[in-house]
Design a protein around this motif. Structure first.
Motif, PDB file in Angstrom:
ATOM      1  N   SER A  78       0.814  -1.227  -0.085  1.00 36.64           N
ATOM      2  CA  SER A  78       0.039  -0.086   0.121  1.00 36.64           C
ATOM      3  C   SER A  78       0.811   1.196   0.013  1.00 36.64           C
ATOM      4  O   SER A  78       1.998   1.129   0.222  1.00 36.64           O
ATOM      5  CB  SER A  78      -0.978   0.077   1.126  1.00 36.64           C
ATOM      6  OG  SER A  78      -0.170   0.076   2.265  1.00 36.64           O
ATOM      7  N   ILE A  79       0.318   2.270  -0.263  1.00 38.39           N
ATOM      8  CA  ILE A  79       0.985   3.657  -0.360  1.00 38.39           C
ATOM      9  C   ILE A  79       0.362   4.425   0.810  1.00 38.39           C
ATOM     10  O   ILE A  79      -0.882   5.067   0.236  1.00 38.39           O
ATOM     11  CB  ILE A  79       0.926   4.424  -1.575  1.00 38.39           C
ATOM     12  CG1 ILE A  79       1.687   3.428  -2.731  1.00 38.39           C
ATOM     13  CG2 ILE A  79       1.773   5.634  -1.681  1.00 38.39           C
ATOM     14  CD1 ILE A  79       1.556   3.998  -4.239  1.00 38.39           C
ATOM     15  N   ASN A  81      -1.446   7.755   2.624  1.00 39.22           N
ATOM     16  CA  ASN A  81      -1.886   8.850   2.366  1.00 39.22           C
ATOM     17  C   ASN A  81      -0.764   9.980   3.180  1.00 39.22           C
ATOM     18  O   ASN A  81      -0.109   9.595   3.901  1.00 39.22           O
ATOM     19  CB  ASN A  81      -3.109   9.280   2.975  1.00 39.22           C
ATOM     20  CG  ASN A  81      -4.222   8.803   2.013  1.00 39.22           C
ATOM     21  OD1 ASN A  81      -4.215   8.720   0.827  1.00 39.22           O
ATOM     22  ND2 ASN A  81      -5.357   8.703   2.538  1.00 39.22           N
ATOM     23  N   ILE A 103      -4.703   2.536  -4.954  1.00 41.14           N
ATOM     24  CA  ILE A 103      -4.146   3.978  -4.828  1.00 41.14           C
ATOM     25  C   ILE A 103      -5.122   4.814  -4.244  1.00 41.14           C
ATOM     26  O   ILE A 103      -6.215   5.163  -4.869  1.00 41.14           O
ATOM     27  CB  ILE A 103      -3.660   4.405  -6.199  1.00 41.14           C
ATOM     28  CG1 ILE A 103      -2.583   3.355  -7.028  1.00 41.14           C
ATOM     29  CG2 ILE A 103      -2.678   5.734  -5.866  1.00 41.14           C
ATOM     30  CD1 ILE A 103      -1.429   3.293  -6.431  1.00 41.14           C
ATOM     31  N   SER A 107      -2.279   9.662  -1.769  1.00 43.48           N
ATOM     32  CA  SER A 107      -1.001   8.832  -2.024  1.00 43.48           C
ATOM     33  C   SER A 107      -0.007   9.476  -2.445  1.00 43.48           C
ATOM     34  O   SER A 107       1.358   9.380  -2.132  1.00 43.48           O
ATOM     35  CB  SER A 107      -1.240   7.537  -2.844  1.00 43.48           C
ATOM     36  OG  SER A 107      -2.235   6.711  -1.988  1.00 43.48           O
TER      37      SER A 107
END
Length: 259
Positions: A78-79, A81, A103, A107
């Motif tokens: 995951s990216i 926030n 996404i 992000s």
């Protein structure tokens, strides 16, 4: 050797020693600022390479002066926030060959306008938030992901004006229309507007619902009328079945006498 020459010699030695000491401090500082498992170097700015470092998440101690950041070939899923919000000089971000699935909206907050290259290819991305690439100026690579082609993805790609070639590289693994699965999104966009498709589906649902209600009302009215007719028919038959009242002879004679 006179006193002046001796002083100059010692001053030069001290300068060289001081310079070496400063360089050593700078090198040590750069090394200590480098995220664990990554390699840092200076070439036109700070380059941070965390490629193939068995990372499961994006390091949170990336130096703010980073220009090039390589996070490819890891197990990042995951990216978060605003994870890159302090990297105001970042130009290249490589997140390819990971296990990213989605996404989110923020992000790339803080770097969307400075990035020149963004690589998200060869991940597990199925969908993105409709505002995920807002203000993104970078050339994006997002091919080789199991995309679900729907209205949101179509809108996102339309907003990426500088990435016309990106859409042609997106193959829909699944889609809102089954016949689009396995085809390029660019072809689907020409065949059908996936956003209007959703609107038409909603309109059809409303029409079916209204027709259902209308049919139910008509059925009730017909039932009510028929039920009343049946009640009226039974009442009429009941009245007909009642015996009629006949005059008695005495009553007829009394009437004649009076007259």
């Amino acid at each position: 050797m006179n006193l002046v020459d001796l002083w100059l010699t010692r001053s030069l030695s001290m300068c060289l020693l001081l310079q070496s000491f400063v360089l050593m401090i700078l090198c040590f500082h750069s090394a200590s600022m480098c995220p664990k498992g990554c390699l840092c170097s200076h070439s036109g700015g700070l380059n941070v390479s965390c490629s193939n470092a068995n990372l499961k998440e994006i390091p949170r101690d990336i130096p703010p002066e980073t220009v090039l950041l390589y996070l490819d070939s890891n197990q990042i899923t995951s990216i978060p926030n605003e994870i890159f919000k302090d990297l105001h000089q970042l130009k290249v971000l490589n997140l390819s060959k990971n296990a990213i699935e989605f996404i989110d909206e923020h992000s790339f907050k803080g770097v969307a306008e400075t990035l020149q290259t963004l690589d998200l290819s060869d991940n597990q991305i199925v969908s993105v938030h409709k505002n995920a690439f807002n203000n993104l100026k970078a050339r994006a690579r997002i091919a080789n992901n199991p995309w679900h082609c729907d209205c949101t993805l179509q809108q996102v790609l339309r907003s990426m004006a500088s990435n016309h070639e990106t859409a042609s590289n997106i193959i829909c693994k699944t889609a809102v229309l089954d016949e689009h699965a396995g085809r390029a999104l660019l072809t689907n966009a020409n065949d059908a507007d996936l956003c209007n498709l959703h609107k038409r589906t909603t309109d059809y649902a409303m029409l079916v619902t209204m027709f259902g209600w209308f049919t139910m009302v008509i059925s009730y009215v017909v039932y009510y009328v028929r039920q009343n007719q049946e009640d009226a028919r039974r009442h009429l038959e009941y009245l007909k079945s009642l015996p009629s009242r006949q005059k008695k002879p005495d009553e007829a004679d009394d009437i004649s006498t009076v007259v």
